[in-house]
Structure formats: C-alpha cells, structure tokens
Design a protein around this motif. Structure first.
Motif, mmCIF file in Angstrom:
data_model
loop_
_atom_site.group_PDB
_atom_site.id
_atom_site.type_symbol
_atom_site.label_atom_id
_atom_site.label_comp_id
_atom_site.label_asym_id
_atom_site.label_seq_id
_atom_site.Cartn_x
_atom_site.Cartn_y
_atom_site.Cartn_z
ATOM 1 N N LEU A 1 0.806 -1.217 0.000
ATOM 2 C CA LEU A 1 0.000 0.000 0.000
ATOM 3 C C LEU A 1 0.843 1.273 0.000
ATOM 4 C CD1 LEU A 1 -2.822 -1.009 2.509
ATOM 5 C CD2 LEU A 1 -2.687 -1.360 0.048
ATOM 6 N N ASN A 2 2.143 1.134 0.251
ATOM 7 C CA ASN A 2 3.062 2.276 0.214
ATOM 8 C C ASN A 2 4.309 1.821 -0.536
ATOM 9 O OD1 ASN A 2 4.719 4.463 0.616
ATOM 10 N ND2 ASN A 2 4.748 4.336 2.857
ATOM 11 N N PRO A 3 4.269 1.835 -1.881
ATOM 12 C CA PRO A 3 5.359 1.260 -2.688
ATOM 13 C C PRO A 3 6.733 1.853 -2.403
ATOM 14 C CG PRO A 3 3.440 1.717 -4.052
ATOM 15 C CD PRO A 3 3.173 2.349 -2.720
ATOM 16 N N ASN A 4 6.786 3.094 -1.919
ATOM 17 C CA ASN A 4 8.070 3.734 -1.641
ATOM 18 C C ASN A 4 8.585 3.466 -0.233
ATOM 19 O OD1 ASN A 4 8.294 4.971 -4.194
ATOM 20 N ND2 ASN A 4 6.926 6.627 -3.549
ATOM 21 N N PHE A 5 7.825 2.725 0.553
ATOM 22 C CA PHE A 5 8.219 2.474 1.935
ATOM 23 C C PHE A 5 9.510 1.665 1.995
ATOM 24 C CE2 PHE A 5 7.633 -0.011 5.994
ATOM 25 C CZ PHE A 5 7.832 1.067 6.847
ATOM 26 N N LYS A 6 10.475 2.147 2.759
ATOM 27 C CA LYS A 6 11.778 1.500 2.871
ATOM 28 C C LYS A 6 11.943 0.734 4.177
ATOM 29 C CE LYS A 6 13.212 3.235 -1.020
ATOM 30 N NZ LYS A 6 13.398 2.363 -2.200
ATOM 31 N N GLY A 7 10.870 0.631 4.942
ATOM 32 C CA GLY A 7 10.968 -0.070 6.215
ATOM 33 C C GLY A 7 11.435 0.807 7.355
ATOM 34 N N VAL A 8 11.531 2.125 7.122
ATOM 35 C CA VAL A 8 12.072 3.043 8.128
ATOM 36 C C VAL A 8 11.058 4.127 8.458
ATOM 37 C CG1 VAL A 8 13.908 4.689 8.693
ATOM 38 C CG2 VAL A 8 14.433 2.639 7.356
ATOM 39 N N VAL A 9 10.867 4.380 9.754
ATOM 40 C CA VAL A 9 10.105 5.523 10.248
ATOM 41 C C VAL A 9 11.078 6.381 11.050
ATOM 42 C CG1 VAL A 9 8.190 6.295 11.681
ATOM 43 C CG2 VAL A 9 7.987 4.162 10.364
ATOM 44 N N TYR A 10 11.099 7.673 10.782
ATOM 45 C CA TYR A 10 12.052 8.561 11.456
ATOM 46 C C TYR A 10 11.305 9.719 12.111
ATOM 47 C CZ TYR A 10 15.958 11.709 12.337
ATOM 48 O OH TYR A 10 16.869 12.531 12.941
ATOM 49 N N VAL A 11 11.680 10.046 13.351
ATOM 50 C CA VAL A 11 11.107 11.180 14.071
ATOM 51 C C VAL A 11 12.229 12.121 14.483
ATOM 52 C CG1 VAL A 11 9.802 11.944 16.078
ATOM 53 C CG2 VAL A 11 9.171 9.821 14.917
#
Length: 528
Positions: free
Chosen positions: A331-341
């Motif tokens: 559902l998010n083709p550009n998702f790299k497996g990383v969330v950053y805050v």
C-alpha cells in the motif's frame, strides 16, 4: 576498510598464488574483487561478494564467488561499550550473542551465557560464569553507531513518506509525538497477519505545554499539581466502568477528574473496581465521548497519511482510514521499512511488518509493543528495530507504574496487564533504562514468585547500548528482567539497522569461467 559503497574494488591484480606447502605455483596468477551485491540498499541486510579469478599462462581460469554479509547490531542479545560497575549475578541467564568493549563482571553468585561471549577487554570473575558456546577476551573493539547513521535512516524515511517532525520538549519519559502500531484485517479472514495489513497512527500535541505532554503520556502529574499520590484522581486519562455510569456522554467509561457520586462508581472507590479501572494514552478513542474516534481534539490531532488511501482500508475502517499510515510495500510502494522522528517519540501497539523506528531524541516505551506474530514462532514475519540518538526509556506513567490512589492507600495497577512487553531490537546511543526506576512501590506487583514494584519487563529481541542502564533495584523498585533473544536479529535484521562493520561468510559458488568478464558479471549481481 577495502569494501566500497558501490561497484567493486580490485584488491589483487596478478597476485602470486601459493601451494599448500607454501611454494610458489609457477605461471599462475590471481585477481581478487570485492564489493556490495544483491539488494545493496540495506533494507533486507547488507550483502556483498568476494570474487577470485585465477589464471595460468595458457589462459585457463577458475572463477569462484564467496558471498558475505555485514553483521547487524541486531545479532546481539546484549551489547555495550561501557559496563561500569554493573555485574551479571544471581544466576542470570543470558541467551544469544553477548559483546562488550569493556570489562564484563560476573559476581560469585554466577551467571550462565547460552550464546558466544566476546569482550574487547577481559572477564572479571571468569570462574563464576558458565559459557555454553565459549568466550573470547581482548577481541577487536566494535564501535557503536553514530548520529550519522541516523541521518541515513532519515533519508530512507523521507523517501517512504514516513519522516515526522516532533520536538524534544518534556522530561525523559515524555514526547509530543506518539506512534501507535496498528494491524488491520483488510481481507476479513479473521487475522491481521497478511503482508498488507500493517499500519501506524501518529498523534501530535497542539502545543508542548506541560498539561498536553502529561495528557499524551498518561502521566501522574500535570492536572492536579498535587504530586503523584493524587495524580490518578485528577486524570483525564484514567477512569473506570460501571453500570449506569454515563457522566459526560461516556457510555462505558468515565474519566476520574469528572467522576462524582457515591458507592462503587465513585471516584474514591474506583480502585476497588478491579479490572474495570484503566488508563489510556492521549488520543485514544476511549477518552472521547461515546468512545468515538476523533481526528482532532483540544490537545492535539492524529496526523493524516500523506499518500493515497486504499479503498480496502476505507471499507474496513472508514473513520480512521485517512490516518492509517501503511508500513508495507503493498500500500506504500516507496516504503523503505524506516520511520524517522526528529525529536522524541513515544511508541506502543501491535506491529505487523518489518520496521526500524529511529529518532534523534529518546524513544519512549509508552505501553506494550508487541508483534502480531509471536516471536516464538521464529518466522521473522514481524521485526522491529528501535534506534535512538539518545536513550530508549520505559516511561513512568499510569499504564506502566502502579500508582498510589491516595497517600494512605496502596499502589494499584491501572493497565490491562501488570507486566510490560517489548518485542524489539533496542539500540540506544546512550542507555536503555526505565524512567524513575529507583522510585515508587517495592511490592505492588509480582514477577513470578518475586514481589516487586512494577512486575516483569518481558523484552524479546536484543539490547544494544553505549552504557548499561538500570531497570530496577534489588530493593524492589522498578522491574525484574525477563529477557529473551530473537534469532531473527541475526538471520533477518530490521530494515537498515546499523551494522558492525564485521563480515560473516555466506554461500559459496563456482562460476562458469568461459568468456568471464568481471564488469558484466558484477552487473548481474546487482538487481535492477
């Protein structure tokens, strides 16, 4: 030091080849090449190749490729740079690989290590340790990751629309942004374990006032101003259920700051309601009238997903669909497996997927963080890395810490369970610790046969930290450790999780030598 970031490097060109007895093999030379191969982005680990081409004077050649992979820090059950005065003692049992760059201390009460143990220094109390897979002293030091590694993760999160701006406001256990992992049964098959069913929700306070931060984290102070002993009674986050209790439009829940009346449903008697009492993090549905979802309230808002909302998400969760951030490639083709805050972040919920959550400030465990798939299943379907530029902190809030109801009354549990559960590989550039671990009750909860202040802390994964932090005291405050190693950290590390710089052997291949060309061959090793 020879390994390049891209392409390949020639390590040997026409090198002399020796026989097993050390003599030179005449008219035979070797060329050696190294470099990254496979999916070189780091999302699924960092792999590479060593290719050797050995030729004789007539042009005959033998080509061999050895696959190597960079070891992720998640391979360790336990890693420190500084041990200080902390000791392994009282029959501690440690599963998985252990490394410290400092002296490892073992007390006379003993400890058992079920995985390999290495140290850049020595082991004090060596005879008191039981080493099931051996130990090595004075090995090369392994440097901790740096803030530069955080910058790399920020870039990956930006690509995947999962980079969030927070703040550093509040105390060590407070954040202005919280992330709730959510698993959603999109295909209505009775589970939420499919590859496209992992999401997160992001709540951000409207301002970083003390009241807002305290509310978001379900803290014990901030509303009454009378200290922790009365914080629960004056909380908007905590309440209880009771038949016929409909104060303020709540059908089944009433926050304690508003509860009046007498008898079992009164504010004073709320602790006596047992399992009916509970606290919730700010933004939770239950805190709203009728338990309805609100995109925004007086203290903050759920941030909308900046991408396209899939119709299936809308069909299953129409109100929340715009605020469910997909953490999967479907559902998010550009998702790299990383969330950053940028700043601090509080985290909780049920993770479906493979994610590294990184923050420049503290990563705060606000409530349980668990996988949809039990890590004991060893499928590595769900993997979480928590990477903090500072500390990873278990918050001292109304969910994690049993709080005295009144000065004259004992502390009671205000969560659905008395224990804390963390499924994750924790990496802190400073320490992993518990907020106010030396304060609070010494006997309100139990961990097995032992009585202590906050029960057990069940962590399944690994802990990597600069200096070993405390989670409790032998006098009873804080938690009792119940740590388990997750072998997925070695076999299938969290996306882009920092690597140690050390390489390990992978597969070995014989390569067809006829017409071999290193440039065209290396191009085949990199997927396009």
């Amino acid at each position: 030091t020879q390994y390049p970031d891209t392409g390949y490097r020639v390590v040997e060109a026409g090198a002399t080849v020796y026989a097993a007895d050390g003599s030179v093999i005449p008219n035979v030379k070797r060329w050696l090449y190294i470099g990254p191969s496979g999916v070189s982005s780091g999302q699924y680990g960092v792999t590479g190749s060593v290719v050797s081409v050995t030729k004789d004077g007539q042009g005959n050649q033998v080509v061999r490729r050895g696959e190597v992979y960079q070891e992720s820090f998640s391979k360790y059950a336990y890693f420190t740079t500084i041990e200080g005065s902390i000791v392994f003692a009282n029959g501690d049992q440690i599963f998985g690989p252990v490394h410290s760059n400092d002296v490892i201390h073992i007390a006379s009460s003993g400890a058992t290590f079920y995985g390999p143990v290495t140290t850049g220094s020595t082991i004090s109390g060596l005879s008191y340790g039981t080493f099931k897979q051996g130990y090595k002293q004075n090995v090369p030091i392994i440097p901790m990751p740096t803030t530069a590694d955080l910058g790399k993760l920020k870039a990956q999160a930006t690509t995947g629309n999962t980079s969030i701006v927070g703040s550093t406001a509040g105390n060590a256990g407070q954040a202005s942004v919280r992330i709730e992992f959510v698993a959603l049964d999109l295909n209505v098959d009775g589970d939420s374990a499919d590859p496209d069913e992992g999401f997160m929700m992001v709540y951000q306070v409207a301002s970083t006032s003390t009241a807002n931060l305290s509310w978001l984290m379900a803290d014990t102070i901030g509303w009454a101003g009378t200290g922790s002993t009365n914080g629960v009674r004056n909380s908007l986050n905590c309440g209880h259920s009771g038949a016929g209790l409909l104060h303020g439009g709540f059908a089944t829940f009433a926050d304690l700051i508003h509860v009046a009346g007498t008898g079992v449903d009164s504010k004073t008697n709320a602790p006596g309601n047992g399992g009916l009492r509970q606290c919730y993090l700010g933004g939770s549905d239950i805190l709203n009238a009728g338990g309805a979802f609100l995109p925004a309230d007086a203290r903050g808002a759920w941030l909308p997903w900046p991408g396209v909302v899939d119709p299936r998400v809308t069909a299953v969760a129409p109100a929340k669909a715009p605020f469910l951030w997909p953490i999967n490639r479907v559902l998010n083709p550009n998702f790299k497996g990383v969330v950053y805050v940028e700043g601090k972040v509080a985290v909780s919920g049920r993770l479906r997927g493979r994610v590294t959550l990184a923050a420049s400030g503290n990563v705060i465990i606000a409530d349980d963080v668990k996988y949809v798939t039990d890590p004991a299943a060893a499928t590595c379907a769900d993997v979480l890395g928590l990477f903090s530029g500072n500390d990873v902190v278990v918050a001292d809030n109304l969910l994690n810490d049993p709080i005295p109801w009144l000065t004259a009354k004992p502390a009671v549990t205000w969560d659905d369970t008395k224990d804390e559960f963390i499924n994750a590989f924790v990496l802190a550039l400073d320490i992993f610790t518990v907020q106010n671990y030396d304060q609070g009750s010494t006997s309100a909860e139990s961990c097995g046969a032992s009585t202590n202040g906050r029960g057990c802390i069940f962590l399944t994964g690994g802990i990597i930290q600069k200096q070993r932090g405390a989670v409790g005291l032998t006098s009873g405050q804080g938690y009792i450790k119940r740590y388990a190693y997750d072998a997925c950290g070695l076999e299938s590390p969290p996306p882009y999780f920092p690597t140690t710089g050390h390489f390990a052997r992978g597969h070995y291949f014989e390569v067809e030598p006829t017409g071999f060309n290193i440039d065209s061959f290396w191009a085949l090793l990199i997927p396009h």
